[in-house]
Design an enzyme around this catalytic site. Structure first.
Site, PDB file in Angstrom:
ATOM      1  N   ARG A  79      24.535  10.806 -35.011  1.00 24.64           N
ATOM      2  CA  ARG A  79      25.523  11.588 -34.262  1.00 24.64           C
ATOM      3  C   ARG A  79      26.708  10.752 -33.802  1.00 24.64           C
ATOM      4  NH1 ARG A  79      20.695  12.741 -33.979  1.00 24.64           N
ATOM      5  NH2 ARG A  79      19.817  14.839 -33.984  1.00 24.64           N
ATOM      6  N   THR A  80      26.434   9.624 -33.155  1.00 25.66           N
ATOM      7  CA  THR A  80      27.524   8.832 -32.590  1.00 25.66           C
ATOM      8  C   THR A  80      28.396   8.226 -33.676  1.00 25.66           C
ATOM      9  OG1 THR A  80      26.103   8.321 -30.698  1.00 25.66           O
ATOM     10  CG2 THR A  80      28.081   6.983 -30.982  1.00 25.66           C
ATOM     11  N   LYS A 107      23.115 -13.303 -42.368  1.00 28.20           N
ATOM     12  CA  LYS A 107      23.118 -14.716 -42.732  1.00 28.20           C
ATOM     13  C   LYS A 107      23.169 -15.610 -41.490  1.00 28.20           C
ATOM     14  CE  LYS A 107      25.678 -13.741 -47.013  1.00 28.20           C
ATOM     15  NZ  LYS A 107      26.915 -14.018 -47.782  1.00 28.20           N
ATOM     16  N   ARG A 129      28.192  -0.418 -31.287  1.00 30.18           N
ATOM     17  CA  ARG A 129      26.853  -0.182 -30.738  1.00 30.18           C
ATOM     18  C   ARG A 129      26.047  -1.448 -30.981  1.00 30.18           C
ATOM     19  NH1 ARG A 129      23.022   5.009 -31.616  1.00 30.18           N
ATOM     20  NH2 ARG A 129      24.452   5.711 -29.992  1.00 30.18           N
ATOM     21  N   HIS A 157      25.924   4.458 -22.306  1.00 29.38           N
ATOM     22  CA  HIS A 157      26.464   5.173 -23.470  1.00 29.38           C
ATOM     23  C   HIS A 157      27.509   6.132 -22.899  1.00 29.38           C
ATOM     24  CE1 HIS A 157      26.951   6.945 -27.254  1.00 29.38           C
ATOM     25  NE2 HIS A 157      25.724   7.339 -27.535  1.00 29.38           N
TER      26      HIS A 157
END
Length: 324
Positions: A79-80, A107, A129, A157
């Site tokens: 969704r985000t 890496k 995020r 959030h």
């Protein structure tokens, strides 16, 4: 039932406006709810209503034409991630999403080095995020572009809380005076943390409830789920974030739903016209019953997704200095 005290020492609530100058233009970082002024919040909610109406008519904006937005997601998202990408496209911006699983992060590249690398490419905004609390603010220290927090660890959030408020305002015509029960895994929920900061600022009474193992230690008022839902105008259910638990809850099949989940029977304790919300993803049959999630009269879950695009359009505009 009184509003609860602050729910986590991890929430960086300082109530300042994180504004910076970039090429003589004012940009706004959106790290947390308390990094936004009341004026910013009002502008986002009002602008989101306009965008929602335009989106339904398939009208596009050119507010961010020729701008580039980077999406940097270190955790899985549907969704985000998709709504930020859609929001940027609807504003006329180009979107570049870094596939972290296939990037130099695998890496051993540090977050700081990734930030410096991306910053050197001169994006106009970075959406991030990350599993670590405070990651967005650390990135902002290293880049000129505005940074938007799409979820950091178990901290906040902010755009989810803003879209929840926009959804409620559209449905009820107000947020002030509403009683909102947020139930489930409060300890690990950045959605709960941001909503507990935003909704009271808009005049709502917030009740937080869940299993004792999933409640913050510092939360002194711990109502049961049944008590929190009783008479509530809004019931927002949260997923159990089992991936963040130190040990399994030990619940058997159907046990969590019967004790803490939102069933049709438990929903009858709420106000007669109460609505149901969930930030997703839903674990059906665990924290919410199918019949409740899919109730076309009471469920606002799909509406939340729709407002997610509109609110994130407004947040991108604010961050890029396109609106005051």
């Amino acid at each position: 039932m009184p509003s609860p005290p602050p729910i986590s020492s991890k929430v960086q609530s300082t109530r300042w406006s994180t504004c910076r100058r970039r090429n003589r233009q004012l940009v706004v970082d959106i790290f947390s709810i308390d990094s936004l002024t009341d004026g910013h919040i009002a502008a986002i909610l009002d602008r989101a209503d306009l965008h929602l109406a335009a989106n339904r008519e398939s009208r596009r904006s050119t507010t961010l034409r020729d701008k580039i937005v980077f999406n940097l997601f270190y955790e899985n998202s549907t969704r985000t991630l998709m709504s930020f990408a859609t929001a940027a496209h609807r504003l006329g911006a180009s979107v570049v999403t870094l596939p972290v699983g296939q990037s130099s992060v695998k890496k051993g590249e540090t977050l700081a080095d990734t930030a410096r690398t991306l910053g050197a490419m001169r994006p106009d905004a970075i959406v991030i995020r990350h599993p670590e609390t405070g990651a967005p603010s650390r990135v902002a220290e290293l880049v000129d572009a505005p940074v938007l927090n799409a979820g950091d660890g178990t901290n906040e959030h902010p755009t989810q809380a803003l879209l929840d408020a926009a959804t409620l305002r559209a449905h009820f015509g107000r947020v002030d005076g509403l009683t909102v029960a947020i139930c489930g895994d409060i300890r690990h929920s950045r959605v709960a943390h941001s909503n507990a900061l935003l909704l009271p600022r808009l005049g709502a009474n917030v009740r937080l409830a869940g299993p004792l193992e999933l409640m913050p230690d510092e939360l002194s008022a711990r109502p049961t789920v049944d008590d929190a839902i009783a008479g509530a105008d809004v019931v927002m259910m949260l997923r159990v974030q089992r991936e963040r638990l130190d040990r399994d809850l030990g619940d058997g099949p159907g046990e969590y739903l019967s004790r803490y989940g939102l069933t049709a029977e438990r929903l009858r304790r709420a106000a007669p016209n109460a609505v149901v919300m969930h930030p997703g993803p839903m674990n059906r049959g665990i924290e919410i019953e199918d019949s409740v999630a899919d109730d076309q009269q009471r469920s606002l879950i799909t509406r939340q997704v729709e407002y997610g695009v509109a609110v994130r359009m407004a947040c991108l505009e604010l961050a890029a200095g396109a609106i005051d």
